[in-house]
Design a protein around this motif. Structure first.
Motif, short mmCIF file in Angstrom:
data_model
loop_
_atom_site.label_atom_id
_atom_site.label_comp_id
_atom_site.label_asym_id
_atom_site.label_seq_id
_atom_site.Cartn_x
_atom_site.Cartn_y
_atom_site.Cartn_z
N LEU A 114 2.59 9.31 9.23
CA LEU A 114 3.75 9.29 7.91
C LEU A 114 4.78 8.07 8.68
O LEU A 114 4.66 7.44 8.36
CB LEU A 114 3.89 10.67 7.37
CG LEU A 114 4.57 10.83 6.82
CD1 LEU A 114 4.67 9.52 5.23
CD2 LEU A 114 5.11 11.88 6.06
N GLU A 118 6.44 5.13 8.04
CA GLU A 118 7.88 5.26 7.14
C GLU A 118 8.80 4.26 8.04
O GLU A 118 9.36 3.21 7.10
CB GLU A 118 8.47 6.46 7.02
CG GLU A 118 7.80 7.15 5.92
CD GLU A 118 8.17 7.56 4.42
OE1 GLU A 118 9.29 6.78 4.09
OE2 GLU A 118 7.79 8.25 4.16
N LEU A 140 2.56 4.87 0.87
CA LEU A 140 2.84 6.38 0.99
C LEU A 140 3.08 7.35 -0.06
O LEU A 140 2.53 8.33 -0.38
CB LEU A 140 4.33 6.09 1.38
CG LEU A 140 3.79 5.00 3.07
CD1 LEU A 140 5.37 4.91 3.77
CD2 LEU A 140 3.09 6.11 4.32
N ARG A 152 12.14 8.02 -0.22
CA ARG A 152 11.25 7.16 -0.48
C ARG A 152 11.41 6.59 -1.72
O ARG A 152 11.13 5.22 -1.77
CB ARG A 152 9.92 7.67 -0.27
CG ARG A 152 8.71 6.81 0.15
CD ARG A 152 7.30 7.93 0.42
NE ARG A 152 7.75 8.40 1.79
CZ ARG A 152 7.36 10.18 1.78
NH1 ARG A 152 7.23 11.21 0.83
NH2 ARG A 152 7.62 10.98 2.77
#
Length: 495
Positions: A114, A118, A140, A152
């Protein structure tokens, strides 16, 4: 090198752990450097300690030192290829503006976690690959849900804004925005979609939400609050400017500048044409961290223009050389170069540059504007024939109404030019027929052709053209009247 005893190892780890737990990274780094045990390649323990050392340096913003440490450690490269500290390495590269290197490092991992995904999304954004960044962020959001979801969503709203503002790609946000950062990004997205009035309302809301966060917090200085809000107000001023409310926009721009915001990107973008002194703001250290590639390119072009208009020839030439090398997707450096040569050495030298130079431009780029610039320079020098030759060689552009009109005027200024003009209009009409151009364009060209024929005593040609117009505009009284007039010049019975 001899290994440390288990007792010493325990003490060292305990000291290191104590400082890391209280986020005292300076002392943690000192603890890590107390002994050279961190370099001993005797198992898992030393690589974990190396990880701690790298993270400490990163937490202290010592990214160059951390990257050098990671790349110089064979324990990492040889024992754990592309697994240990790959995120840290890529992040250091990203922060050091080695953005493509960061992407290359991430892409070496077959199954990124992850954190890497990102970081990759942000790296793609920084590289101006907004569509790829958006696709990754969407995935994501679909796959993960954690405490970083708001951040995010803020990032994905920024990508939407960049796509609309810089690439002209129309997208839909697809979610409700809440934080002032998200509202700000939505405002920029709306501006990119030419929804200026809506953008103004959203940006005002973003400012209100931002101010509201600090209402009950007396510990935050007013300067810090105003600095955060300045970013929003610059876009608000731009929204007002787009609506023609220039006085209101200028008031806000000046207010932001007087505040001397810590975000140097704000001053850099607004004062680029103000003066040579303020131009320094556009190349201030750290600015490259604030701007995306599109903005950097525009600022570089503006710097070249300022050098040109202030007669700084050598600085202009030097900058243009790098711009032509770095921006082969744009004709602007070539146009600025021609203008600079024209101002410095005269129009004839600028013509020579455009005629004989081989600018480093990608083969896919349309050079029409460069050729039109050459035409303008040739006309200024009185070289009508050469200007006509350039216009005739524009391909399909030659048959656009504006170029046809220009060429007809130029032909008329030359002896025997009416034959070329008549032939050009005939070819232009045929081209628009074959390409199924809109009826108004075709009708306008045919009307002008008939006018030209009448003016040059060729009523039969004019009548033939007018008859054709009447076939698809049978109720056009103006055309019918002109046709009767044309008939009267060679066939009164038909008239």
């Amino acid at each position: 090198m001899a290994a440390q005893s288990p007792t010493n190892m325990t003490v060292l780890y305990g000291e290191l752990n104590k400082f890391i737990n209280v986020s005292d990274y300076k002392q943690a780094l000192k603890a890590a450097n107390k002994s050279k045990w961190i370099y001993i390649n005797e198992g898992k323990e030393d690589t974990e300690a190396m990880h701690c050392k790298a993270v400490c340096m990163m937490q202290m913003s010592q990214f160059a030192e951390a990257l050098k440490f990671i790349e110089g450690a064979p324990e990492i490269k040889d024992a754990y290829p592309f697994s240990l500290l790959v995120f840290e390495k890529a992040y250091c590269q990203y922060r050091l503006l080695q953005t493509q290197d960061a992407l290359d490092t991430i892409n070496q991992v077959k199954s990124p976690d992850l954190r890497l995904l990102e970081l990759k999304a942000q790296v793609l954004y920084k590289l101006g690959q907004y569509s790829a960044s958006l696709a990754l962020y969407k995935n994501l959001i679909k796959e993960f849900s954690d405490e970083f979801e708001e951040e995010r969503m803020t990032n994905i709203s920024a990508v939407h804004a960049a796509l609309s503002a810089f690439d002209g790609v129309k997208t839909e946000l697809g979610f409700e925005v809440e934080s002032y950062e998200q509202l700000y990004n939505k405002g920029c997205w709306l501006l990119g979609n030419n929804r200026v009035v809506e953008a103004q309302k959203v940006l005002v809301q973003a400012e209100e939400v931002c101010r509201g966060l600090y209402v009950d917090d007396p510990d935050v200085p007013e300067e810090e609050i105003e600095g955060e809000i300045s970013i929003i107000r610059v876009q608000l001023a731009y929204a007002l400017q787009l609506q023609g409310k220039t006085d209101e926009a200028l008031t806000i721009y000046n207010q932001v500048i007087r505040l001397r915001p810590t975000d140097i990107a704000l001053v850099a973008e607004q004062n680029v044409f103000d003066s040579r002194k303020k131009m320094k703001a556009t190349i201030a250290p750290g600015l490259e961290n604030k701007l995306v590639p599109f903005q950097k390119k525009k600022i570089d072009f503006n710097r070249a223009l300022l050098f040109m208009y202030s007669n700084q020839w050598e600085a202009c030439r030097k900058l243009l050389k790098s711009l032509q090398r770095d921006h082969t997707d744009s004709i602007i450096p070539c146009l600025i170069q021609a203008a600079q040569i024209g101002r410095e050495k005269g129009s004839s030298k600028a013509v020579e540059y455009l005629q004989h130079s081989d600018p480093d431009i990608s083969p896919e780029i349309d050079l029409t504007d460069v050729k039109l610039c050459l035409v303008q320079l040739l006309l200024g020098l009185g070289n009508l024939e050469e200007a006509c030759l350039v216009l005739e060689a524009l391909g399909d552009v030659t048959y656009t109404p504006a170029v046809v009109s220009c060429l007809v005027s130029l032909y008329n200024a030359q002896r025997g030019g009416e034959v070329k003009a008549a032939r050009l209009m005939e070819h232009a009409i045929e081209w628009h027929k074959n390409n199924k151009s809109p009826a108004p364009i075709l009708s306008s060209l045919m009307w002008e052709s008939s006018e030209f024929a009448l003016k040059h005593n060729n009523p039969k040609s004019a009548a033939a053209t007018l008859e054709e117009i009447l076939r698809f505009e049978p109720k056009n009284v103006k055309v019918l009247a002109k046709l009767i007039f044309a008939y009267s010049m060679f066939n009164q019975t038909k008239a």
